[in-house]
Design an enzyme around this catalytic site. Structure first.
Site, PDB file in Angstrom:
ATOM      1  N   ARG A 147       0.578 -15.147  19.568  1.00 57.97           N
ATOM      2  CA  ARG A 147       0.015 -16.499  19.569  1.00 57.97           C
ATOM      3  C   ARG A 147       0.241 -17.149  18.210  1.00 57.97           C
ATOM      4  NH1 ARG A 147      -4.783 -17.198  16.775  1.00 57.97           N
ATOM      5  NH2 ARG A 147      -6.055 -15.351  16.343  1.00 57.97           N
TER       6      ARG A 147
ATOM      7  N   ALA B 245      -0.105  -4.018  13.425  1.00 64.50           N
ATOM      8  CA  ALA B 245       0.123  -2.598  13.137  1.00 64.50           C
ATOM      9  C   ALA B 245       0.938  -1.936  14.241  1.00 64.50           C
ATOM     10  CB  ALA B 245      -1.214  -1.883  12.964  1.00 64.50           C
TER      11      ALA B 245
ATOM     12  N   HIS C  72      23.414   2.492  11.924  1.00 61.71           N
ATOM     13  CA  HIS C  72      24.552   3.375  12.180  1.00 61.71           C
ATOM     14  C   HIS C  72      25.386   2.823  13.330  1.00 61.71           C
ATOM     15  CE1 HIS C  72      23.061   6.542   9.507  1.00 61.71           C
ATOM     16  NE2 HIS C  72      21.857   6.233   9.961  1.00 61.71           N
TER      17      HIS C  72
ATOM     18  N   ASN D 268       0.839  -1.188   0.000  1.00 65.20           N
ATOM     19  CA  ASN D 268       0.000   0.000   0.000  1.00 65.20           C
ATOM     20  C   ASN D 268       0.883   1.251   0.000  1.00 65.20           C
ATOM     21  OD1 ASN D 268      -2.353   1.681   0.358  1.00 65.20           O
ATOM     22  ND2 ASN D 268      -3.350  -0.075   1.332  1.00 65.20           N
TER      23      ASN D 268
END
Length: 201
Positions: free
Chosen positions: A182, A159, A114, A84
């Protein structure tokens, strides 16, 4: 050993001053700019640009603009790949995606890191470690996948997760840092109701 070879081998390398590396990044960013400024209806033009950007495309793919990457040639995508809006892939090392990988908006896959030492950072040195995403993986919105991470087949990353360690197959994982919540089970096929005859695929 060139700076690019050092990057591919996992050694500290000069990411900011080496002329070859700067030239390769500029070339890729020009292609990304062209892709991101195509009209959405210019599907064939978008596909041709993605073929120039990605190192390997193994099947059908959909990349929704805007999309950004550093080099492109280090990225390999399997069949039925979808991302997306606003996917960023920092591909100083290899980034491999399996088949049927779905990526939600605003996700980052960063092979780059870094140094801890501030003097090395100030010199423009970086380190790169590959990322590998298995088959049938769903990455939720606003996820960051960091250098050296492998994500196993059939796994879902929730998310907002920051994935700084590898995640096994067949699990739901979420959080900062991302942890397994899970296993995925057969009962998960029945989680959502179908509108037709209810047949489970």
């Amino acid at each position: 050993m060139t700076e690019l070879e050092k990057a591919q081998s996992g050694y500290l390398y000069d990411a900011n001053h080496d002329l070859e590396i700067k030239k390769l990044r500029t070339k890729c960013k020009d292609l990304c700019y062209e892709f991101n400024n195509c009209k959405p209806s210019y599907i064939e033009r978008q596909k041709k640009l993605l073929q120039q950007i990605f190192g390997e495309i193994k099947g059908d793919l959909v990349v929704t603009a805007p999309f950004y990457c550093d080099y492109g040639f280090n990225i390999s995508v399997g069949d039925n790949f979808y991302t997306n809006h606003n996917c960023i892939i920092l591909d100083a090392a290899k980034v491999e995606f399996g088949d049927n990988v779905f990526i939600a908006p605003n996700c980052i896959f960063s092979t780059s890191g870094h140094p801890i030492d501030s003097n090395q950072r100030a010199l423009g040195l970086e380190i790169a470690k590959p990322i590998k995403i298995g088959n049938n993986v769903w990455v939720g919105a606003n996820v960051s996948v960091l250098l050296g991470v492998n994500i196993g087949d059939n796994t879902i990353i929730g998310a907002g997760s920051v994935v700084n360690k590898s995640i096994p197959s067949n699990v739901i994982a979420v959080g900062n840092p991302c942890r397994v919540m899970r296993k995925i089970t057969k009962e998960d096929k029945h989680k959502y109701q179908k509108a037709d005859n209810g047949e489970i695929l």
